[in-house]
Design an enzyme around this catalytic site. Structure first.
Site, PDB file in Angstrom:
ATOM      1  N   GLU A 181     -17.680   2.801  16.943  1.00  0.00           N
ATOM      2  CA  GLU A 181     -17.820   3.995  16.090  1.00  0.00           C
ATOM      3  C   GLU A 181     -18.641   5.113  16.738  1.00  0.00           C
ATOM      4  O   GLU A 181     -19.467   5.743  16.078  1.00  0.00           O
ATOM      5  CB  GLU A 181     -18.451   3.596  14.744  1.00  0.00           C
ATOM      6  CG  GLU A 181     -17.536   2.672  13.972  1.00  0.00           C
ATOM      7  CD  GLU A 181     -18.170   2.125  12.697  1.00  0.00           C
ATOM      8  OE1 GLU A 181     -17.474   2.136  11.674  1.00  0.00           O
ATOM      9  OE2 GLU A 181     -19.327   1.674  12.725  1.00  0.00           O
TER      10      GLU A 181
HETATM   11  C1  ACM Z   1     -18.230  -2.440  13.185  1.00  0.00           C
HETATM   12  O1  ACM Z   1     -17.884  -2.930  12.106  1.00  0.00           O
HETATM   13  N1  ACM Z   1     -18.532  -1.149  13.251  1.00  0.00           N
HETATM   14  C2  ACM Z   1     -18.317  -3.229  14.393  1.00  0.00           C
END
Ligand code: ACM
Length: 553
Positions: free
Chosen positions: A354
């Site tokens: 992310e």
């Molecule tokens: C995640 O769930 N951002 C690894």
């Protein structure tokens, strides 16, 4: 989320609906319905009560050969260990520690002479057993667990626990008899990587709470404990060369609570405790995003030289290390060096998920350097699957956390990396993210990956899940639990149980045993054990839980 009383009363309680239509369990924890797959394994003890079916264990054993007389513990039982090995003695003491409070027996741990009692044997020459396999043979007068390595002996001890009546897990004296059906279990894992992750960054968990979860993982033969140590909301490990990471970056958590961090000696205590349960700690320092706690602690880590405030919300993807500053790489080097020195296990996890506010080039640059640093300190790189969008180094492991909304292109990128040698650990968010709500009524947890009832969590095959990835790229399965909404052990219990045992079974048991209809019966039989251990689990209506006198809560 902190109103635990309210939450408990809101947990679905399916028992009344199930009564009368499903299993009824005797005081010895036996159900004939549960026994269906292995009915012939049922023995009978001296009190005339049936012993638990030999194969009624989670994770399902690789091979079960029922037969012969059951074994019964009594007040003269000894735990006989191989004197040649301190490890076997420690495992014997651990087993005695489990059995003494409920049985009330002395259960002395003694040398191996004598053919009776519970016998723990190391040094089997059966190469099929590998590093983690065991055989367990139960007959009149003895139960013998044999393994090549201590981890196998320990896993065999977990099987023995489940073969005894559920009340054996209580911490106060219970009525026996304490019988194990006759026969032989021969068992080895399907995968070498069987993990569970705890996010201690969004909310901080004490060493005691972490140990409780480790003990729960060990019950199901999980062998990797992934500790998510840093995120936007908190930095949870003391780093000598950057002290404010912990003292300032660790000073809060989601919702604005006090947070916390582990001193180096507390981290070592966790590592050693995990090792005593044959779990390897996989520590994660997430980067280049999920770094607000670090960026808030040191202004010089920010591209603009300005430290952002501490963060207590639950958004993701807004923070980033600064690819263009040399100090970023000094920081990563210092942190990884200190972490590697504290960590005996093979892996350092560098996150990589992310990074929505990091350009692709910056992402690739930081992850390339971070991977090289992990290698410098003798560790194997692990990262979330976005690492495959940079250049994974040889030997790197990508942890796939995609779900049904993950784009085909992203999946393909992971598949292509796997074809090129990157190994995979599978943590599909819509299957084994244990913080996903079970139903819309589940009070805790999130639902961005959907609702994950117990069957959905269990009913997938790691070997074929990522279509196109070579089956031998899959190292195993890991069940993460994120803690945006979870604050203590009760909260972990409510989300991990009963899904954690299913994820563990996906990692341990042969594909041939994978079957929801039989699994749900074995899982149902765990209900009274959860209760005996003080775990207030989600009574999924998909599982025919037995009636439990003490189940109200
Ligand atoms: C995640 O769930 N951002 C690894």
């Amino acid at each position: 989320m902190r109103l635990h009383t309210a939450r408990r009363s809101a947990l679905p309680r399916a028992l009344p609906r199930l009564l009368g239509s499903l299993l009824l369990v005797t005081a010895a924890g036996v159900s004939t319905a549960c026994a269906a797959p292995t009915a012939s394994a049922v023995g009978s003890d001296s009190a005339g009560r049936a012993a638990r079916p030999l194969g009624q264990v989670v994770p399902a054993p690789a091979s079960v050969r029922p037969g012969g007389s059951p074994y019964s513990l009594n007040d003269g039982t000894r735990i006989r260990v191989d004197g040649s090995s301190g490890e076997a003695r420690k495992i014997g003491e651990y087993l005695a520690g489990v059995l003494r409070p409920s049985t009330g027996y002395a259960l002395p741990v003694t040398g191996k002479d004598g053919a009776d009692g519970i016998r723990l044997r190391l040094g089997s020459r059966d190469s099929v057993l590998g590093a983690e396999g065991y055989t367990l043979t139960s007959r009149r007068g003895s139960v013998t667990i044999t393994a090549r390595k201590p981890a196998g002996l320990f896993h065999g001890v977990q099987t023995l626990r489940q073969l005894l009546p559920a009340q054996v897990e209580a911490d106060s004296r219970q009525k026996g008899p304490w019988s194990v059906a006759g026969g032989t279990v021969t068992d080895t894992p399907r995968y070498g990587y069987r993990g569970a992750m705890l996010d201690v960054a969004r909310h901080f968990f004490s060493v005691t709470e972490v140990k409780r979860y480790i003990d729960q993982m060990a019950l199901y033969k999980i062998n990797k404990f992934h500790l998510h140590l840093s995120d936007d909301q908190g930095w949870r490990l003391a780093i000598d060369s950057w002290p404010k990471l912990a003292t300032y970056g660790g000073s809060t958590e989601v919702g604005g609570g006090a947070g916390g961090y582990y001193t180096k000696s507390q981290y070592k205590e966790i590592v050693n405790y995990a090792a005593s349960r044959y779990l390897e700690v996989v520590p994660e320092i997430d980067m280049p995003s999920h770094t607000n706690a670090a960026l808030a602690s040191y202004a010089e880590l920010n591209c603009d030289g300005v430290a952002p405030p501490l963060y207590t919300g639950i958004e993701v993807g807004f923070s980033s290390l600064c690819a263009g500053k040399d100090i970023t790489y000094d920081f990563i080097d210092d942190v990884i060096r200190e972490l590697a020195a504290l960590t005996p296990g093979a892996y350092i996890h560098i996150g990589g998920d992310e990074a929505h506010s990091t350009s692709h080039d910056d992402y690739a640059k930081i992850m390339k350097q971070a991977q090289a640093i992990v290698g410098t300190y003798g560790k194997t790189v692990m990262g979330w699957h976005q690492l495959t969008g940079a250049e994974p180094v040889k030997g790197a492991v990508a942890q796939y956390w995609g779900y049904d909304k993950t784009s085909a292109a992203n999946r393909q990128q992971v598949v292509d990396a796997a074809k090129n040698g990157t190994k995979l650990v599978l943590s599909p968010a819509d299957r084994v993210y244990l913080d996903m709500k079970y139903t819309d009524k589940t009070e805790l947890g999130l639902k961005w990956a959907g609702l994950v009832e117990v069957q959905r969590s269990y009913d997938w095959d790691p070997a074929t899940y990522l279509s196109g990835a070579p089956a031998d790229a899959v190292l195993g399965v890991e069940a993460p639990i994120w803690a945006e909404t979870l604050t203590d052990s009760d909260d972990i219990d409510a989300m991990a149980f009963p899904r954690l045992p299913g994820a563990a079974e996906l990692g341990w048991s042969p594909a041939a045993t994978h079957d929801w209809d039989t699994y749900k019966l074995r899982l149902a039989a765990l209900g009274p054990r959860f209760t005996a251990m003080g775990i207030d689990y989600y009574r999924s209506p998909q599982v025919p839980w037995p009636a439990e006198p003490a189940a109200a809560g």
